[in-house]
Scaffold this active site. Sequence first.
Site, short mmCIF file in Angstrom:
data_model
loop_
_atom_site.label_atom_id
_atom_site.label_comp_id
_atom_site.label_asym_id
_atom_site.label_seq_id
_atom_site.Cartn_x
_atom_site.Cartn_y
_atom_site.Cartn_z
N ARG A 136 0.88 -1.28 -0.04
CA ARG A 136 0.05 0.01 0.01
C ARG A 136 1.00 1.20 -0.11
NH1 ARG A 136 -2.64 -3.67 -0.63
NH2 ARG A 136 -4.36 -4.64 0.69
N SER A 177 -11.12 -0.08 3.82
CA SER A 177 -10.43 -0.17 4.97
C SER A 177 -9.62 1.14 5.41
CB SER A 177 -9.17 -1.17 4.56
OG SER A 177 -9.40 -2.21 4.21
N GLU A 189 -4.86 4.17 6.76
CA GLU A 189 -4.68 3.94 5.30
C GLU A 189 -5.47 5.11 4.37
OE1 GLU A 189 -5.23 -0.16 3.52
OE2 GLU A 189 -6.65 0.97 1.73
P1 NAP Z 1 -8.99 -11.15 4.51
O1 NAP Z 1 -8.99 -11.99 3.11
O2 NAP Z 1 -9.71 -11.20 5.51
O3 NAP Z 1 -7.34 -11.00 4.82
C1 NAP Z 1 -7.16 -10.27 5.96
C2 NAP Z 1 -5.49 -10.05 6.31
O4 NAP Z 1 -4.96 -11.11 6.15
C3 NAP Z 1 -4.99 -8.99 5.08
O5 NAP Z 1 -4.01 -8.31 5.61
C4 NAP Z 1 -4.28 -10.04 4.08
O6 NAP Z 1 -3.22 -9.52 3.29
C5 NAP Z 1 -4.08 -11.15 4.89
N1 NAP Z 1 -4.08 -12.36 4.32
C6 NAP Z 1 -5.02 -13.33 3.91
N2 NAP Z 1 -4.53 -14.31 3.33
C7 NAP Z 1 -3.11 -13.94 3.08
C8 NAP Z 1 -2.18 -14.82 2.42
N3 NAP Z 1 -2.37 -15.88 1.94
N4 NAP Z 1 -0.96 -14.28 2.33
C9 NAP Z 1 -0.49 -13.15 2.72
N5 NAP Z 1 -1.42 -12.03 3.57
C10 NAP Z 1 -2.80 -12.80 3.55
O7 NAP Z 1 -9.09 -9.65 3.89
P2 NAP Z 1 -10.32 -8.72 3.60
O8 NAP Z 1 -10.55 -7.56 4.62
O9 NAP Z 1 -11.71 -9.54 3.19
O10 NAP Z 1 -9.91 -8.12 2.10
C11 NAP Z 1 -10.02 -8.81 1.06
C12 NAP Z 1 -8.99 -8.43 -0.07
O11 NAP Z 1 -9.04 -7.20 -0.38
C13 NAP Z 1 -7.46 -8.56 1.02
O12 NAP Z 1 -6.39 -8.89 0.03
C14 NAP Z 1 -7.41 -6.99 1.20
O13 NAP Z 1 -6.00 -6.52 1.25
C15 NAP Z 1 -8.04 -6.41 0.04
N6 NAP Z 1 -8.48 -5.02 0.34
C16 NAP Z 1 -7.74 -4.03 -0.05
C17 NAP Z 1 -7.94 -2.50 0.14
C18 NAP Z 1 -7.36 -1.69 -0.08
O14 NAP Z 1 -6.49 -1.73 -1.08
N7 NAP Z 1 -7.53 -0.32 0.20
C19 NAP Z 1 -9.28 -2.24 1.01
C20 NAP Z 1 -10.06 -3.42 1.19
C21 NAP Z 1 -9.59 -4.81 0.84
P3 NAP Z 1 -3.47 -8.61 1.98
O15 NAP Z 1 -3.93 -7.33 2.58
O16 NAP Z 1 -2.12 -8.45 1.59
O17 NAP Z 1 -4.28 -9.24 1.11
#
Ligand code: NAP
Length: 336
Positions: free
Chosen positions: A164, A235, A331
């Site tokens: 990010r 987020s 963020e």
């Molecule tokens: P989630 O799948 O519940 O995961 C929560 C956290 O665990 C995130 O930080 C995710 O990292 C980490 N994680 C899960 N599996 C992983 C793996 N195999 N390896 C490394 N890290 C892992 O997340 P969620 O809230 O439902 O969101 C779904 C996805 O959308 C996530 O990738 C999240 O980052 C992304 N998202 C991005 C934004 C943004 O860019 N502003 C906003 C909302 C959601 P990562 O963040 O690296 O995936």
Amino acid sequence: MIVRESVPLASLSTLRVGGLARYVCEAASEADVREALAFATERALPWRVLGEGSNILPSDEGFSGVIILMKSRGIEETAREGGVLLQVAAGESWDGFVEYASERSLWGVENLAGIPGTVGASPVQNIGAYGTEVRETIRSVTVLNTTTGAIEEIATEACGFGYRESRFKHDPSRIILSVTYELSTAALPRIGYADLARAKEAGVPMDTAMEIVSAVREIRARKFPDLRVYGTAGSFFKNPVLPVRAFETMQETYPDVPSYPATDGIKVPLAFVLDKVLNLRGYQKGNVALFEKQPLVLVSHAGATASEIDAFAHEIAQKVFDATGITIDREVRTFP
Ligand code: NAP
């Protein structure tokens, strides 16, 4: 260039809060961007660039300057061996571009479907989701250097991409005009991320890029708030990366804490801390709340103000610190 005066920041941000912007210049081209900069210079006013305002917390005091609203459109394709280079105007909708590419069976951005915002904003925080980050497909970013007036093409390696993170977050003197992505014509499905793997197990088709787009949109719709219903910037906080020792201490108290190795420590989902450690799922104060289905996401209801959101976010950060000793970062960026 279209110029509007006294525009509520609430109408330019997905959190739907904030006072008045003195001027908004809608820039549909590089020439418009230059005209908007001259407009600000002539009036000795500060300027800021905005896309769809999906990652900002605007100030209740507004902005007594010029907002350059990126409205440029256009996608230029150049064929390459095994793929296509797409130079996309900064004002294009990110999700619109994902759909454009995926419908043409161009692979690389399908996991990033459903993220609000513009193409020009995509490199700024190196948007990432479901196991991929946009830096993997970005080949260069074309910017206007507002100090020299020159157009510069910044190669991926020089973008300072991190989790990010990018140099563009810290360098407001360069305005992003377009982004060039390299996408693959060969199928490259990446469906190992837990939520996607679960959907595949349940029989959701994921053979084409467009099928993955649909699957991601469906997963997001179940977890993230609908922008048409809620004020939100997605987020609100970053997931913290803990030093190994601090993580081990936390694990002693919460053996089921999920964890993922990161470059400088261990990443812990903040949603776990907010939900399981602090019991804050759905926590609401006044017109601001943590979203019931995903507590990392803050939502604002009608009547919310920026200062109310700011105070609420401070309170959450303090609660996290008091309970775990973890300092969390936002963020979402304060605007201006
Ligand atoms: P989630 O799948 O519940 O995961 C929560 C956290 O665990 C995130 O930080 C995710 O990292 C980490 N994680 C899960 N599996 C992983 C793996 N195999 N390896 C490394 N890290 C892992 O997340 P969620 O809230 O439902 O969101 C779904 C996805 O959308 C996530 O990738 C999240 O980052 C992304 N998202 C991005 C934004 C943004 O860019 N502003 C906003 C909302 C959601 P990562 O963040 O690296 O995936």
